[in-house]
Scaffold this motif. Structure first.
Motif, PDB file in Angstrom:
ATOM      1  N   VAL A   8      13.509 -32.695  39.212  1.00 55.53           N
ATOM      2  CA  VAL A   8      13.110 -33.708  40.202  1.00 55.53           C
ATOM      3  C   VAL A   8      13.586 -35.088  39.759  1.00 55.53           C
ATOM      4  O   VAL A   8      13.376 -35.488  38.609  1.00 55.53           O
ATOM      5  CB  VAL A   8      11.566 -33.752  40.362  1.00 55.53           C
ATOM      6  N   THR A   9      14.216 -35.809  40.702  1.00 60.71           N
ATOM      7  CA  THR A   9      14.512 -37.231  40.490  1.00 60.71           C
ATOM      8  C   THR A   9      13.459 -38.008  41.269  1.00 60.71           C
ATOM      9  O   THR A   9      13.266 -37.752  42.462  1.00 60.71           O
ATOM     10  CB  THR A   9      15.924 -37.577  41.008  1.00 60.71           C
ATOM     11  N   ILE A  10      12.765 -38.940  40.602  1.00 60.89           N
ATOM     12  CA  ILE A  10      11.705 -39.701  41.290  1.00 60.89           C
ATOM     13  C   ILE A  10      12.113 -41.164  41.368  1.00 60.89           C
ATOM     14  O   ILE A  10      12.520 -41.769  40.372  1.00 60.89           O
ATOM     15  CB  ILE A  10      10.331 -39.485  40.609  1.00 60.89           C
ATOM     16  N   GLU A  45      22.603 -42.741  54.562  1.00 64.33           N
ATOM     17  CA  GLU A  45      23.837 -43.229  53.906  1.00 64.33           C
ATOM     18  C   GLU A  45      24.147 -42.451  52.631  1.00 64.33           C
ATOM     19  O   GLU A  45      25.301 -42.146  52.354  1.00 64.33           O
ATOM     20  CB  GLU A  45      23.680 -44.712  53.525  1.00 64.33           C
ATOM     21  N   VAL A  46      23.101 -42.153  51.824  1.00 65.90           N
ATOM     22  CA  VAL A  46      23.378 -41.630  50.474  1.00 65.90           C
ATOM     23  C   VAL A  46      23.252 -40.117  50.330  1.00 65.90           C
ATOM     24  O   VAL A  46      23.912 -39.521  49.472  1.00 65.90           O
ATOM     25  CB  VAL A  46      22.478 -42.303  49.403  1.00 65.90           C
ATOM     26  N   ALA A  47      22.434 -39.461  51.148  1.00 64.38           N
ATOM     27  CA  ALA A  47      22.196 -38.016  50.944  1.00 64.38           C
ATOM     28  C   ALA A  47      23.454 -37.228  51.287  1.00 64.38           C
ATOM     29  O   ALA A  47      24.193 -37.571  52.214  1.00 64.38           O
ATOM     30  CB  ALA A  47      21.030 -37.555  51.798  1.00 64.38           C
ATOM     31  N   ALA A 107      14.450 -34.541  45.151  1.00 59.87           N
ATOM     32  CA  ALA A 107      14.174 -35.961  44.887  1.00 59.87           C
ATOM     33  C   ALA A 107      12.899 -36.343  45.629  1.00 59.87           C
ATOM     34  O   ALA A 107      12.636 -35.836  46.724  1.00 59.87           O
ATOM     35  CB  ALA A 107      15.332 -36.829  45.358  1.00 59.87           C
ATOM     36  N   VAL A 108      12.109 -37.211  45.002  1.00 58.53           N
ATOM     37  CA  VAL A 108      10.886 -37.713  45.623  1.00 58.53           C
ATOM     38  C   VAL A 108      10.964 -39.237  45.634  1.00 58.53           C
ATOM     39  O   VAL A 108      11.266 -39.853  44.600  1.00 58.53           O
ATOM     40  CB  VAL A 108       9.620 -37.246  44.857  1.00 58.53           C
ATOM     41  N   ILE A 109      10.707 -39.834  46.806  1.00 52.76           N
ATOM     42  CA  ILE A 109      10.735 -41.292  46.899  1.00 52.76           C
ATOM     43  C   ILE A 109       9.297 -41.789  46.907  1.00 52.76           C
ATOM     44  O   ILE A 109       8.511 -41.457  47.796  1.00 52.76           O
ATOM     45  CB  ILE A 109      11.465 -41.741  48.184  1.00 52.76           C
ATOM     46  N   GLY A 110       8.965 -42.573  45.891  1.00 55.50           N
ATOM     47  CA  GLY A 110       7.592 -43.056  45.735  1.00 55.50           C
ATOM     48  C   GLY A 110       6.932 -42.354  44.563  1.00 55.50           C
ATOM     49  O   GLY A 110       6.869 -41.125  44.524  1.00 55.50           O
ATOM     50  N   ALA A 111       6.484 -43.129  43.570  1.00 57.40           N
ATOM     51  CA  ALA A 111       5.869 -42.530  42.366  1.00 57.40           C
ATOM     52  C   ALA A 111       4.370 -42.806  42.315  1.00 57.40           C
ATOM     53  O   ALA A 111       3.759 -42.782  41.260  1.00 57.40           O
ATOM     54  CB  ALA A 111       6.564 -43.075  41.111  1.00 57.40           C
ATOM     55  N   GLY A 112       3.797 -43.097  43.494  1.00 55.58           N
ATOM     56  CA  GLY A 112       2.343 -43.305  43.552  1.00 55.58           C
ATOM     57  C   GLY A 112       1.603 -41.988  43.398  1.00 55.58           C
ATOM     58  O   GLY A 112       2.195 -40.966  43.012  1.00 55.58           O
ATOM     59  N   LEU A 172      20.217 -40.135  44.172  1.00 56.67           N
ATOM     60  CA  LEU A 172      19.716 -39.057  45.032  1.00 56.67           C
ATOM     61  C   LEU A 172      20.868 -38.300  45.704  1.00 56.67           C
ATOM     62  O   LEU A 172      20.644 -37.391  46.495  1.00 56.67           O
ATOM     63  CB  LEU A 172      18.785 -39.620  46.122  1.00 56.67           C
ATOM     64  N   LYS A 173      22.117 -38.703  45.352  1.00 54.85           N
ATOM     65  CA  LYS A 173      23.321 -38.160  46.019  1.00 54.85           C
ATOM     66  C   LYS A 173      23.424 -36.639  45.988  1.00 54.85           C
ATOM     67  O   LYS A 173      23.912 -36.029  46.916  1.00 54.85           O
ATOM     68  CB  LYS A 173      24.587 -38.742  45.377  1.00 54.85           C
ATOM     69  N   ASP A 174      22.994 -36.035  44.865  1.00 55.74           N
ATOM     70  CA  ASP A 174      23.200 -34.581  44.751  1.00 55.74           C
ATOM     71  C   ASP A 174      21.917 -33.771  45.010  1.00 55.74           C
ATOM     72  O   ASP A 174      21.877 -32.571  44.768  1.00 55.74           O
ATOM     73  CB  ASP A 174      23.783 -34.226  43.373  1.00 55.74           C
ATOM     74  N   ALA A 175      20.871 -34.414  45.525  1.00 54.78           N
ATOM     75  CA  ALA A 175      19.605 -33.687  45.793  1.00 54.78           C
ATOM     76  C   ALA A 175      19.760 -32.791  47.015  1.00 54.78           C
ATOM     77  O   ALA A 175      20.382 -33.171  48.012  1.00 54.78           O
ATOM     78  CB  ALA A 175      18.473 -34.679  46.003  1.00 54.78           C
ATOM     79  N   ASP A 176      19.181 -31.586  46.928  1.00 51.16           N
ATOM     80  CA  ASP A 176      19.215 -30.637  48.053  1.00 51.16           C
ATOM     81  C   ASP A 176      18.055 -30.879  49.010  1.00 51.16           C
ATOM     82  O   ASP A 176      18.131 -30.549  50.184  1.00 51.16           O
ATOM     83  CB  ASP A 176      19.122 -29.198  47.520  1.00 51.16           C
ATOM     84  N   LEU A 177      16.970 -31.435  48.475  1.00 51.92           N
ATOM     85  CA  LEU A 177      15.780 -31.732  49.283  1.00 51.92           C
ATOM     86  C   LEU A 177      15.245 -33.081  48.825  1.00 51.92           C
ATOM     87  O   LEU A 177      15.043 -33.295  47.625  1.00 51.92           O
ATOM     88  CB  LEU A 177      14.715 -30.639  49.060  1.00 51.92           C
ATOM     89  N   ILE A 178      15.060 -33.988  49.774  1.00 45.82           N
ATOM     90  CA  ILE A 178      14.509 -35.317  49.443  1.00 45.82           C
ATOM     91  C   ILE A 178      13.222 -35.503  50.239  1.00 45.82           C
ATOM     92  O   ILE A 178      13.207 -35.361  51.459  1.00 45.82           O
ATOM     93  CB  ILE A 178      15.521 -36.451  49.783  1.00 45.82           C
TER      94      ILE A 178
END
Length: 697
Positions: free
Chosen positions: A323-325, A400-402, A301-306, A374-380
């Motif tokens: 990838v979840t963005i 909280e969520v990972a 997962a990546v936080i931020g789509a800039g 993002l609950k099931d991501a192995d790498l955020i």
């Protein structure tokens, strides 16, 4: 069956089978060469043996010289590669090279001396020595043109790039391409050679034919010199190959050897060989065993789509990892997705990606506005605004969520990773993954190891870095890590040189002449001056005594943030990237000099280069001394792969070694007196090495 540590000898009926066995790539080290020569002698002495097959165990025929022996006495110990080649070529019984998977460098040179060559389809064939600043040194420049023709040989040797074996079908390089089991096919081929009493062919006896060899070689030489102006090896490759056309074979070999030995002493080859070994060294973390179990990374997962987040996401999509963005607003998310698609479309237009592959990659991308996804991501990986308060909000939410065991990474370029880790209840899972912009293009990944980062987290991130084709370098925690911490002083010297009398254009020209693709002021305009301005304002607030950059600050206060605003250190015309000198900047410089009571002086290009580069060296030495970098060559890798330091100079630390550390120290002492700046006090490690006559590398 007899076995040595490095080559096996066995018989299959009336055929002797010699197998290179030196994993991973069957490097032709001294013990391999010894065993092969002994095997060839044994086969020739045995009346029951009619032919000899040579092949490689595992995943390679042979990748060439054993890199572990580079620069050691073993590399030149008898039997040398030349001896091994001569023994094979002079064998009274047919010698057949059975080639598969990888056949490169000395491995290919040896096979060219065998009487026959067969290959599996898809075997990668190359003479890559040019990539180390060398020419092939064991007959490759003389035999390959005879086997595949002049033009194909020039292309292969000058580029060093591999060619699949089937593309060379029909040339004298291969007698047959064998489908199915190679060893079985090789034994059958050897028996056929014996049964048909085929004459033993020697590549050395062939002639190089070409309708206009001289004109082609002149054209090749001109082209190569234009493209590789800072590297002598490609032009020397053409020179060595030319001898295969108009000189007897032995004379051609002699010319090749002289060129090889000359290049071996060149600073450019030293730089390229250093980079080759440095890249391999950077992958190792001394206190983490290589067999450390790693965590599974199947979803990212990546936080931020800039710009940054989108570029980071593309690395994983390219490697086939879903990838979840995440973005906070739909508009920002849509904009980010459009940019990713546009980047891929550009690659498709250039013919480097098919439209199908593009859709396949985009199909792995899931956009979201909800942290719950993002609950099931192995790498955020977070790629949000570079401000500690923003990072705090993100990491508290991730905590909280990972899922348990997920790796939480920050793409911060300067902030304290330990502080970020402390925002969670799982600091052992937190690490820095500092990508460089544009993240889908730049090779460098700084992996920042926090005090609590778990060993398996480090091993996993280094492994994933390799999977997404990055050069990963470990850094400890400090302001700016390795690259940006050093860059601060490089930029400061550039600014101070302008305060003292140079112009931004002169500084840029001097650094570009040294070998940088762009000088510091052009780079600042490209990256955006506001980034550095924000960091400086933070540092001024934290330490009011910290050194100011009044010219850079005044330029930013005018809203001149670089190319994106049409003006920075230079001005830019709409739609163009040409950096044009601007009287407004000249006026700012004059005003600051007047306010500071500085009388401008004439500054030489030599002083510009020394101050900018030695600033990198001094801070780099402190970084190694403090253990922020594991080794000096890691500092070089950061600068070669992330900051445009000229490859032919090998990185700042190797460059200092080549200049001579006592000379570097003397120059620093001179600058210390001249500028009254204590920064120029040589780092303790640098002083110690210089005094002991030692080097960083």
């Amino acid at each position: 069956m007899e076995k040595s540590n490095t080559a096996r000898y066995e018989t299959k009926g009336d055929v002797a089978l010699i197998t290179f066995d030196n994993p991973p790539i069957n490097g032709l080290g001294h013990s391999v060469r010894t065993a092969v020569v002994a095997g060839l002698d044994k086969a020739n002495a045995d009346p029951a043996i009619k032919a000899i097959v040579v092949t490689g165990a595992g995943r390679a025929f042979s990748g060439g010289a054993d890199i572990k022996e580079f620069g050691t006495p073993k590399a030149a110990a008898e039997p040398t590669l030349h001896t091994m080649i001569r023994v094979a070529e002079a064998s009274p019984k047919p010698v057949i090279a059975a080639i598969h998977t990888v056949c490169m460098g000395g491995g290919l040179e040896f096979s060219l001396a065998c009487h026959f060559r067969i290959a599996s389809p898809g075997a990668q064939i190359a003479l890559p020595e040019v990539k180390l600043g060398l020419v092939p040194g064991a007959g490759g420049t003389q035999r390959l043109p005879r086997a595949v023709g002049l033009e194909a040989a020039v292309n292969m040797i000058v580029s060093g790039n591999p060619v699949p074996s089937e593309k060379l079908k029909g040339t004298a390089l291969f007698d047959e391409i064998i489908e199915g089991d190679l060893t079985t096919g090789a034994i059958a081929f050897a028996q056929k050679v014996v049964a048909e009493k085929r004459p033993l062919k020697k590549v050395r006896d062939m002639k190089v034919t070409h309708p206009a060899a001289e004109a082609f070689l002149d054209f090749a030489q001109t082209s190569v010199k234009a493209v590789a102006k800072n590297f002598p090896a490609p032009a020397k490759c053409v020179e060595a190959i030319a001898a295969s056309v108009d000189k007897p074979f032995e004379e051609g070999l002699k010319i090749e050897r002289e060129i090889f030995l000359g290049l071996m002493q060149s600073p450019e080859s030293r730089a390229l060989r250093h980079a080759f070994f440095a890249e391999r060294a950077a992958a190792k973390i001394p206190d983490i065993p290589e067999d450390t179990a790693v965590r599974k990374i199947e979803k990212v997962a990546v936080i931020g789509a800039g710009t940054m987040g989108g570029g980071i996401a593309m690395n994983f999509l390219n490697a086939g990892i879903p990838v979840t963005i995440l973005e906070t607003k739909q508009e920002a998310l849509d904009r980010g997705l459009a940019t990713i698609r546009k980047n891929y479309e550009g690659t498709v237009k250039k013919g480097r990606l098919t439209a199908d592959k593009m859709e396949q990659r985009l199909g792995l991308l899931k956009p979201t506005l909800s942290y719950d996804d993002l609950k099931d991501a192995d790498l955020i990986i977070e790629a949000v605004f570079e401000e500690i308060g923003v990072k705090e909000q993100v990491f508290k939410k991730l905590d909280e969520v990972a899922k348990p065991g997920a790796i939480l990474a920050s793409n911060t370029s300067t902030l304290d990773v330990d502080k970020i880790a402390a925002f969670t209840k799982r600091p052992q899972d937190v690490v820095g993954m500092h990508f460089f912009s544009p993240a889908n293009v730049m090779k460098l990944l700084e992996v920042v190891r926090g005090k609590r980062s778990a060993p398996d987290v480090m091993a996993t991130v280094m492994g994933i870095g390799k999977k997404i084709k990055k050069t990963s370098v470990v850094s400890g925690v400090c302001d700016g890590f390795i690259g940006n911490r050093m860059l601060k002083y490089y930029g400061r010297q550039a600014n101070e040189l302008v305060e003292e009398g140079a112009s931004p254009q002169q500084v840029d020209r001097a650094m570009e002449k040294f070998g940088f693709a762009m000088g510091p002021f052009r780079v600042a305009d490209l990256a955006g001056n506001d980034i550095g301005f924000a960091i400086r304002k933070r540092l001024y607030a934290e330490d009011p005594k910290s050194k100011k950059l009044p010219i850079a600050d005044a330029i930013c206060e005018l809203g001149r943030f670089g190319q994106k605003t049409g003006a920075g250190w230079y001005r830019y015309e709409p739609g163009k990237r040409d950096a044009l000198p601007d009287p407004v900047v000249d006026k700012v410089i004059e005003d600051v000099r007047r306010a500071q009571g500085i009388t401008p002086r004439k500054i030489s290009d030599e002083e510009i280069v020394e101050r900018c580069v030695y600033a990198l060296v001094n801070e780099g030495a402190r970084i190694v001394e403090e253990g922020i970098a594991q080794r000096a060559s890691d500092v070089d890798m950061v600068y070669l792969t992330g900051y445009g330091f000229p490859l032919f100079r090998g990185g700042p630390m190797l460059y200092a070694d080549m200049v001579g550390l006592p000379n570097v120290v003397r120059a620093m002492e001179r600058f210390r007196v001249q500028t009254k700046d204590e920064f120029w006090k040589p780092a303790a490690l640098l002083s110690r090495l210089a005094a002991d006559g030692k080097t960083f590398n």
